[in-house]
Write a protein that holds these residues in place. Sequence first.
Motif, PDB file in Angstrom:
ATOM      1  N   GLY A 220     -15.101 -25.057   5.582  1.00 59.13           N
ATOM      2  CA  GLY A 220     -14.881 -26.428   5.113  1.00 59.13           C
ATOM      3  C   GLY A 220     -13.560 -26.547   4.387  1.00 59.13           C
ATOM      4  N   GLY A 221     -13.258 -25.566   3.540  1.00 56.36           N
ATOM      5  CA  GLY A 221     -12.001 -25.593   2.789  1.00 56.36           C
ATOM      6  C   GLY A 221     -10.798 -25.519   3.720  1.00 56.36           C
TER       7      GLY A 221
ATOM      8  N   ALA B 224     -10.302 -28.731   5.458  1.00 50.49           N
ATOM      9  CA  ALA B 224      -9.727 -29.737   4.566  1.00 50.49           C
ATOM     10  C   ALA B 224      -8.222 -29.539   4.430  1.00 50.49           C
ATOM     11  CB  ALA B 224     -10.407 -29.666   3.198  1.00 50.49           C
TER      12      ALA B 224
ATOM     13  N   THR C  28     -10.091 -36.368   4.106  1.00 51.59           N
ATOM     14  CA  THR C  28      -9.921 -34.914   4.029  1.00 51.59           C
ATOM     15  C   THR C  28     -11.190 -34.246   3.484  1.00 51.59           C
ATOM     16  OG1 THR C  28      -7.589 -35.326   3.614  1.00 51.59           O
ATOM     17  CG2 THR C  28      -8.379 -33.116   3.194  1.00 51.59           C
TER      18      THR C  28
ATOM     19  N   GLY D 147     -13.805 -31.654   5.518  1.00 44.72           N
ATOM     20  CA  GLY D 147     -14.307 -30.400   4.954  1.00 44.72           C
ATOM     21  C   GLY D 147     -15.826 -30.332   5.028  1.00 44.72           C
TER      22      GLY D 147
ATOM     23  N   GLY E 107     -19.297 -27.069   2.396  1.00 46.56           N
ATOM     24  CA  GLY E 107     -17.971 -27.423   2.916  1.00 46.56           C
ATOM     25  C   GLY E 107     -17.228 -28.312   1.928  1.00 46.56           C
TER      26      GLY E 107
ATOM     27  N   ALA F 272     -13.683 -27.907   0.080  1.00 45.26           N
ATOM     28  CA  ALA F 272     -12.653 -28.946   0.124  1.00 45.26           C
ATOM     29  C   ALA F 272     -12.192 -29.310  -1.281  1.00 45.26           C
ATOM     30  CB  ALA F 272     -13.190 -30.184   0.854  1.00 45.26           C
TER      31      ALA F 272
ATOM     32  N   GLN G 178      -8.421 -28.934  -2.512  1.00 40.22           N
ATOM     33  CA  GLN G 178      -7.739 -30.195  -2.805  1.00 40.22           C
ATOM     34  C   GLN G 178      -7.543 -30.415  -4.301  1.00 40.22           C
ATOM     35  OE1 GLN G 178     -10.469 -32.240   0.334  1.00 40.22           O
ATOM     36  NE2 GLN G 178      -8.930 -33.748  -0.248  1.00 40.22           N
TER      37      GLN G 178
END
Lengths: 507, 383
Positions: free
Chosen positions: B116-117, B120, B139, B143, B281, B285, B289
């Motif tokens: 997920g990261g 993103a 975004t 993710g 996820g 993210a 982020q």
Amino acid sequence: MDVELRGLTKRFGSVVANDHVDLQIRAGEVLGLLGENGAGKSTMMNMLSGLYSPDEGEILIDGKPVKFEGPGDGIEAGIGMVHQHFMLVPVMTVAENVVLGVEPTGRFGHLDIKKARAQVEEINQKYRLHVPPDELIEELPVGIQQRVEILKVLFRSADVLILDEPTAVLTPQEVHEFFGIVDTLKKAGKAIVFITHKLHEVLEISDRISVLRQGRITGEGDPKTLTEADLAEMMVGRPVSFTTAKEPAKPGRTMLEMSDVTMLDEADEMLLDHVSLTVRSGEVVGVAGVQGNGQTELVEAITGLERVASGKIVFDGDDITTASVRERHKMGMAHIPEDRHKSGMVDSFTVAENMVLNSYYSPYYSKGWAIDWQKVNETAARYCVEFDVRTPSVFLPGGALSGGNQQKMVVARELERETKLVVASQPTRGVDVGSIEYIHERLIASRDEGDGVLIVSSELDEIMGLSDRIYVMYDGKIVAEFDNTGGKADRNAVGLAMAGAHEGEAA
Amino acid sequence: MTDKRPDLKDVNERMRGLLARTTHGRDDFEDLVIVPVFAVIVALIFGALIMLATAVDLPTIGRSFVALAVGSVGSLSAWSETLTASIPLVLAGLGLGLGFRAGLFNIGAEGQLLMGGLAAVVAGFSLDFLPMVLHLPLTLLVGALVGALYAAIAGFLKATTGAHEVISTIMLNLISFRLLDWFLRQPFIQREGRSDPISKDVPPSAELPRILDFIDVNLRLHAGIFVMLAAVALVYWMLFRSKIGFAFRASGENPDAANYAGMKAAFIIVLAMGTAGALAGLAGATQVQGVLGRASPGFSAGIGFDAIAVALLGRSHPVGILFAGILFGALEAGGRQMQVDAGVSIDLIGIIQALIIIFIAAPLLVRSIFPWGFRKRRKGGEA
């Protein structure tokens, strides 16, 4: 060995589980102990085995007071329990299970299995238990497993045997054999306490009967002079009717029609062998049979829990052979499952949650994607009142209720909807006399409202008492059909068909 | 009793009684509050004993506990660090707790979080033409979605073949580690001019803004905390208010009863795994982020495994998980301070976390160590 209880009292908080109980258990005698669920039978037995210590009163063995400190003390003193739920290791042999915990050892402290086997065989012969000592427990039928439990307490040289609901798991034939064993034990001078809620059994096997209600002994007597009605009244505290009063059936349109339905297991063995049956509106159809002859699979096929291999199932004119459980439920099929703990309820869910277990999704209980809990709770409270489910609150976990109340909860959930067909499997298993009477009344009420009712039960009395028509299942097949209008079916003929004799009258 | 119809007034009376809320018993309070509090205390004491055993002198032990407290809750900056560390723990923990409720023992949060990261990050630098109001939420959503899909693999395998989710999620974790390394070397993802596996940066328009930088630019707490709080509320609603949550809980508690009630096991397994993966996820993210700004090998730093402990400590209840996540965040932040001030290895924090879990899992042990505060259990139990 004689055991006497004098003024035995046990309290849990404010609840008095046993209130000055006096009881005499004598060598060479069978004492029948009757009581509804929660009457205090288990508490009393747990005091005899040493698990609980009494708050007041005393236990005397052969006239001398004894004091039990822990769970092992009862058997040490010669009082052995045979529990309703067996405590056996399935992957070990009979002999290994019997000696478990008190193993005979050789010179180096190793297990002397030969000696163990010989000792087991000796007891086996003496009491004519006919248990194969080298078989694995998991290979044995339930009736034999129970004898292994009896062997276990005999091996620990018990003189008093307490049998907790021993016949609940047995077929009628096994019950017969079991009574033979009880007789042998009695003649050998053992004292037997036979705990049950089945009235006719206690009348058949006991030399004396004691009835427990709300922690007190409410009746004692001689089985030769007592009737089932007397016993039931002592148990419940009011007269109980055994025959559910009902008008003659007024069968209407066909609600359920199964034609030539077969079901196979993974090894392609026939579980249902070309079963055809019909249930019409306004009639109760009973399916009799010794457990394990395809009744479970029959119910699974009707309710959609298992797919059928061939054949057709029609529900009120619609073909439902491949319909899902939920589709059938929506169409008006109610299902009281055979084992409420296994599948009929979620123990940790509240009474309210259990009341909507299979209808939570319906628009009536919904607010969009959410459940309208206000409505659920109110409905649940109404059902509890309507069906006499005794609980202090609908927010109590369902698992905290007594067996009878749990079953009434399940029955309320299933019958309080708009239904067309009620499939009730073992509707009163493990339920006290008062609740049995009530559940039977509600099933007849469903019939009188025009539902088709199908009752599957291994209790022949239940089938005979409720059904307007009876099918008998044997080995996955319907082997006989009887008209039971006004109770005219021949009980013996039904019993014979259950045992596999292929003679039934055509309807 | 059954033959006479009770009159309406009586029925109303009884219904009111049945609908009265039961107050929570003292046993619940002991289980939910006292046991965890004592577990933490015992774990800290054991931590001190371990330091003693490894030849740390008493003054240093004293200083390290002061540092632990100061570094986790002793100042605004400490609180900022604690909460920043707790955001991904709570998010992933919520997913795992939801899975536990549905009877799924998902070990795969780490892998779901990595996937997920990474997704993103990719969405971050490749959609940088979008305005922030679209770019940032989109975004995060990418993710969550990729985490959900990655977890759904294990759900799908269980639903169709019966493959146990513990095994398949562990395997998917291992796959995700190598997959991440491979992706990070792809020219599309790898940062220009670097030969080591590291991704391009997340552009500012996809960054979760720091919310305390008007006080001090060094305060790292970011807007992910709102995502976290929203997720707590959403999971609570889902589990205890929604229809699907009812089915999740029924399947987790008694699969046979769920089947009887017409709930579709395969559907529930895939959906519950997917939801758990979406939350993991999302945890990945928010981490890239809000904190890291890029993806590098092993950027998850074991959060997905710590989250298992958070979900267990929080008793799979969203509010419990929130508090457990903040506690673990505090240990993380305080542990760093401890290392700086007292020179005690941050590994000690791992040991304390493990001890907390052991004591939570063994409430009887805690009860026997601390006789005060607990009502005596009735001998023998129920009638």
